[in-house]
Design an enzyme around this catalytic site. Sequence first.
Site, short mmCIF file in Angstrom:
data_model
loop_
_atom_site.label_atom_id
_atom_site.label_comp_id
_atom_site.label_asym_id
_atom_site.label_seq_id
_atom_site.Cartn_x
_atom_site.Cartn_y
_atom_site.Cartn_z
N ASP A 144 8.46 -8.00 -21.59
CA ASP A 144 9.34 -8.31 -23.11
C ASP A 144 10.67 -7.80 -23.27
O ASP A 144 11.40 -6.51 -22.69
CB ASP A 144 8.65 -7.70 -23.81
CG ASP A 144 7.05 -8.07 -23.84
OD1 ASP A 144 7.00 -9.24 -23.45
OD2 ASP A 144 6.07 -8.23 -23.93
N ASP A 176 6.27 -15.44 -25.19
CA ASP A 176 5.37 -15.90 -26.19
C ASP A 176 6.52 -16.53 -27.74
O ASP A 176 5.55 -17.11 -28.46
CB ASP A 176 6.33 -13.77 -27.13
CG ASP A 176 5.09 -13.29 -26.33
OD1 ASP A 176 3.92 -13.71 -25.52
OD2 ASP A 176 5.50 -12.03 -26.15
#
Length: 289
Positions: A144, A176
């Site tokens: 991330d 995401d």
Amino acid sequence: MTSHTARNPLKFFLFALLLIAVDQASKLLVHHYMAPGFAGQVRLIGDWFKLYYVTNPGMAFGMQIDHEYGKLFLTTFRLGAMVFIAWYIVRLSVRGAASGLLWAMAMILAGAIGNLIDSIFYGVLIGNAPYGSPTPWFHGQVIDMVFVDFWEGFVPEWVPVWGGQYYTTPIFNFADACIFVGVCIILIFQGTFFPRLDEPQDEVESDETTEAIAMENPTNEAVVATTDAIATEQLTEVSEGSEPESSNLTENENPTQETPSEPAEEVQPTSETPLAEGHVSNPDKHTNS
């Protein structure tokens, strides 16, 4: 049900493939060119929007399943979700679903596959499986990097599960974001994407509307009914016209054949003869007298 033109699902899968390529490229660039944590962060817009390299052993937006086999379960779930979403896109394409729905489903598919690649292969390719994992396969950590930093602190104790722990706003990745945007598009435009569920009811309502209009205009309906009745009678007369003519001919022929046998001419003289003789005889009587 109204027929819809089938669509080719290939372009939606190609779109998903493009998003997957962007997701994987961004993750590998961050892994190779950024230091993890605070030391390697890159501010993009002030202090609230920045790149921040972290690894996530759990679900999207940093959520985790706190169990020894939680990661394996999560990876298996992602694999099943990927297969189901791909099948559903094909099914929607064949049925001629709205293009917006198919693009949104392609985004969700791309996000699922993007994080699935991390979970399956990154523990082996870049060695980021958590310490103590039974195997690096299916235990890779998702990379991330997008950090919207507008809140951080301790969650109140009364909050279930997360109470008393220190949290910041979620750090997420491109995959995401694809899932999030795709789901939002479907929720916002669901009335446009799923009209066929109401089509049978629409057809019933249209029939009721037609009947109401006909009741409001009885004159037109009566004219149409009268016209249909006249046309039906004319067709009946044309179809049965030959039979009455033949019967009339037979009926007319029988009296003409029986007429000579009946004393038709004698009936009229019998009623008129006494009158004629009376008139003739009376003058003779006066003259003789």
